[in-house]
Design a protein around this motif. Structure first.
Motif, PDB file in Angstrom:
ATOM      1  N   LEU A  14       0.830  -1.214   0.000  1.00 52.22           N
ATOM      2  CA  LEU A  14       0.000   0.000   0.000  1.00 52.22           C
ATOM      3  C   LEU A  14       0.860   1.259   0.000  1.00 52.22           C
ATOM      4  CD1 LEU A  14      -2.896  -1.069   2.398  1.00 52.22           C
ATOM      5  CD2 LEU A  14      -2.964  -0.850  -0.111  1.00 52.22           C
ATOM      6  N   ILE A  15       1.977   1.234   0.700  1.00 53.39           N
ATOM      7  CA  ILE A  15       2.910   2.370   0.664  1.00 53.39           C
ATOM      8  C   ILE A  15       3.436   2.559  -0.754  1.00 53.39           C
ATOM      9  CG2 ILE A  15       5.193   3.191   1.424  1.00 53.39           C
ATOM     10  CD1 ILE A  15       4.545   1.741   4.145  1.00 53.39           C
ATOM     11  N   ASP A  16       3.831   1.453  -1.394  1.00 52.41           N
ATOM     12  CA  ASP A  16       4.336   1.529  -2.766  1.00 52.41           C
ATOM     13  C   ASP A  16       3.265   2.013  -3.738  1.00 52.41           C
ATOM     14  OD1 ASP A  16       6.905   0.671  -2.056  1.00 52.41           O
ATOM     15  OD2 ASP A  16       6.321  -1.429  -2.223  1.00 52.41           O
ATOM     16  N   VAL A  17       2.044   1.529  -3.573  1.00 55.81           N
ATOM     17  CA  VAL A  17       0.946   1.962  -4.439  1.00 55.81           C
ATOM     18  C   VAL A  17       0.703   3.467  -4.264  1.00 55.81           C
ATOM     19  CG1 VAL A  17      -1.552   1.777  -4.818  1.00 55.81           C
ATOM     20  CG2 VAL A  17      -0.155  -0.284  -4.655  1.00 55.81           C
ATOM     21  N   ALA A  18       0.783   3.958  -3.034  1.00 55.87           N
ATOM     22  CA  ALA A  18       0.601   5.394  -2.782  1.00 55.87           C
ATOM     23  C   ALA A  18       1.680   6.210  -3.492  1.00 55.87           C
ATOM     24  CB  ALA A  18       0.614   5.676  -1.280  1.00 55.87           C
ATOM     25  N   ILE A  19       2.923   5.734  -3.458  1.00 50.25           N
ATOM     26  CA  ILE A  19       4.023   6.432  -4.147  1.00 50.25           C
ATOM     27  C   ILE A  19       3.791   6.433  -5.654  1.00 50.25           C
ATOM     28  CG2 ILE A  19       6.494   6.332  -4.694  1.00 50.25           C
ATOM     29  CD1 ILE A  19       6.866   5.218  -1.791  1.00 50.25           C
ATOM     30  N   ILE A  20       3.415   5.285  -6.191  1.00 54.35           N
ATOM     31  CA  ILE A  20       3.148   5.183  -7.633  1.00 54.35           C
ATOM     32  C   ILE A  20       1.971   6.087  -8.010  1.00 54.35           C
ATOM     33  CG2 ILE A  20       2.354   3.646  -9.477  1.00 54.35           C
ATOM     34  CD1 ILE A  20       3.889   1.380  -7.964  1.00 54.35           C
ATOM     35  N   TYR A  21       0.904   6.045  -7.213  1.00 51.67           N
ATOM     36  CA  TYR A  21      -0.283   6.860  -7.484  1.00 51.67           C
ATOM     37  C   TYR A  21       0.073   8.354  -7.491  1.00 51.67           C
ATOM     38  CZ  TYR A  21      -4.707   9.257  -6.836  1.00 51.67           C
ATOM     39  OH  TYR A  21      -5.759  10.116  -6.971  1.00 51.67           O
ATOM     40  N   LEU A  22       0.823   8.799  -6.498  1.00 53.64           N
ATOM     41  CA  LEU A  22       1.196  10.219  -6.433  1.00 53.64           C
ATOM     42  C   LEU A  22       2.070  10.620  -7.619  1.00 53.64           C
ATOM     43  CD1 LEU A  22       1.831  10.606  -2.607  1.00 53.64           C
ATOM     44  CD2 LEU A  22      -0.099  11.499  -3.932  1.00 53.64           C
ATOM     45  N   THR A  23       2.958   9.734  -8.032  1.00 52.59           N
ATOM     46  CA  THR A  23       3.804  10.008  -9.198  1.00 52.59           C
ATOM     47  C   THR A  23       2.954  10.144 -10.456  1.00 52.59           C
ATOM     48  OG1 THR A  23       5.606   8.760  -8.186  1.00 52.59           O
ATOM     49  CG2 THR A  23       5.755   9.156 -10.558  1.00 52.59           C
ATOM     50  N   ILE A  24       2.029   9.225 -10.644  1.00 53.59           N
ATOM     51  CA  ILE A  24       1.144   9.272 -11.812  1.00 53.59           C
ATOM     52  C   ILE A  24       0.256  10.507 -11.753  1.00 53.59           C
ATOM     53  CG2 ILE A  24      -0.800   8.112 -12.954  1.00 53.59           C
ATOM     54  CD1 ILE A  24       0.610   5.450 -12.192  1.00 53.59           C
ATOM     55  N   LYS A  25      -0.208  10.858 -10.562  1.00 50.52           N
ATOM     56  CA  LYS A  25      -1.072  12.043 -10.392  1.00 50.52           C
ATOM     57  C   LYS A  25      -0.319  13.314 -10.796  1.00 50.52           C
ATOM     58  CE  LYS A  25      -5.085  13.370  -8.803  1.00 50.52           C
ATOM     59  NZ  LYS A  25      -6.298  13.053  -9.507  1.00 50.52           N
ATOM     60  N   VAL A  26       0.939  13.432 -10.397  1.00 51.06           N
ATOM     61  CA  VAL A  26       1.744  14.600 -10.773  1.00 51.06           C
ATOM     62  C   VAL A  26       1.895  14.656 -12.292  1.00 51.06           C
ATOM     63  CG1 VAL A  26       4.077  15.592 -10.681  1.00 51.06           C
ATOM     64  CG2 VAL A  26       2.959  14.812  -8.582  1.00 51.06           C
ATOM     65  N   ILE A  27       2.184  13.514 -12.906  1.00 50.96           N
ATOM     66  CA  ILE A  27       2.311  13.465 -14.368  1.00 50.96           C
ATOM     67  C   ILE A  27       0.975  13.833 -15.014  1.00 50.96           C
ATOM     68  CG2 ILE A  27       2.714  11.958 -16.364  1.00 50.96           C
ATOM     69  CD1 ILE A  27       4.652  10.366 -14.527  1.00 50.96           C
ATOM     70  N   PHE A  28      -0.119  13.303 -14.484  1.00 52.79           N
ATOM     71  CA  PHE A  28      -1.443  13.573 -15.022  1.00 52.79           C
ATOM     72  C   PHE A  28      -1.779  15.064 -14.941  1.00 52.79           C
ATOM     73  CE2 PHE A  28      -6.076  14.003 -14.528  1.00 52.79           C
ATOM     74  CZ  PHE A  28      -6.476  13.451 -15.732  1.00 52.79           C
ATOM     75  N   LEU A  29      -1.487  15.687 -13.810  1.00 55.82           N
ATOM     76  CA  LEU A  29      -1.777  17.117 -13.657  1.00 55.82           C
ATOM     77  C   LEU A  29      -0.970  17.962 -14.630  1.00 55.82           C
ATOM     78  CD1 LEU A  29      -2.039  17.383  -9.771  1.00 55.82           C
ATOM     79  CD2 LEU A  29      -3.912  17.502 -11.435  1.00 55.82           C
ATOM     80  N   THR A  30       0.195  17.458 -15.003  1.00 55.24           N
ATOM     81  CA  THR A  30       1.040  18.174 -15.950  1.00 55.24           C
ATOM     82  C   THR A  30       0.573  17.994 -17.393  1.00 55.24           C
ATOM     83  OG1 THR A  30       2.902  17.779 -14.467  1.00 55.24           O
ATOM     84  CG2 THR A  30       3.426  18.486 -16.685  1.00 55.24           C
ATOM     85  N   LEU A  31       0.140  16.776 -17.747  1.00 59.95           N
ATOM     86  CA  LEU A  31      -0.173  16.465 -19.144  1.00 59.95           C
ATOM     87  C   LEU A  31      -1.622  16.056 -19.395  1.00 59.95           C
ATOM     88  CD1 LEU A  31       2.914  14.170 -19.833  1.00 59.95           C
ATOM     89  CD2 LEU A  31       2.695  16.576 -20.431  1.00 59.95           C
TER      90      LEU A  31
END
Length: 160
Positions: A14-31
């Motif tokens: 769950l910690i790893d999923v949260a890190i992956i999710y936040l990374t994807i969210k940052v990319i999503f907000l950018t593009l």
């Protein structure tokens, strides 16, 4: 070897999923306006697989979540996992957490006659999941009883 509990494994995941999710969210907000949903699903899968493989190989079997929970992925002989095993294990994980993961679990449970996430055998304490069994890996606790084998001691066929 002292095998990691299911609880520790879930928390680390769950910690790893949260890190992956936040990374994807940052990319999503950018593009977000330039890519469609299916591209984002594909990007999420590739990023997830890359994340796990990178950390398992570079940090000797530990992702940030595993590090915090003091657990690690190793081959059944307690050696670090190879790139091939890391890739197959990460790919298997992605299959189980994709939108159709629940259906896959049900189907595999019916076909194999065992619960797919944790295979409990009365004669074994390995606490292996299906992807552990498929890749001949296990998750162990970081403790004095589980000494790491240094990479210098690995033979050449382990690196393939």
């Amino acid at each position: 070897m002292i095998y990691a509990s299911f609880k520790k494994r879930i928390i680390a995941f769950l910690i790893d999923v949260a890190i992956i999710y936040l990374t994807i969210k940052v990319i999503f907000l950018t593009l977000h306006k330039s890519l469609d949903f299916m591209i984002w699903m594909l990007l999420s899968g590739v990023l997830s697989i890359f994340y796990f493989v990178l950390f398992w190989i570079k940090l000797n079997g530990q992702t940030p979540g595993a590090y915090l929970m003091k657990i690690r992925v190793v081959a059944m002989d307690n050696r670090p996992i190879s790139f091939k095993k890391a890739f197959l294990r990460a790919s298997s994980l992605f299959v189980f957490v994709c939108p159709y993961g629940v259906l896959t679990l049900i189907l595999l449970s019916e076909l194999t006659g065992t619960f797919v996430l944790i295979r409990k055998r009365p004669y074994s304490e390995t606490k292996q999941t299906t992807w552990d069994i498929a890749t001949s890996t296990c998750v162990i606790n970081e403790s004095k009883g589980n000494q790491r084998i240094k990479i210098e001691n690995m033979d050449s066929d382990h690196l393939s």
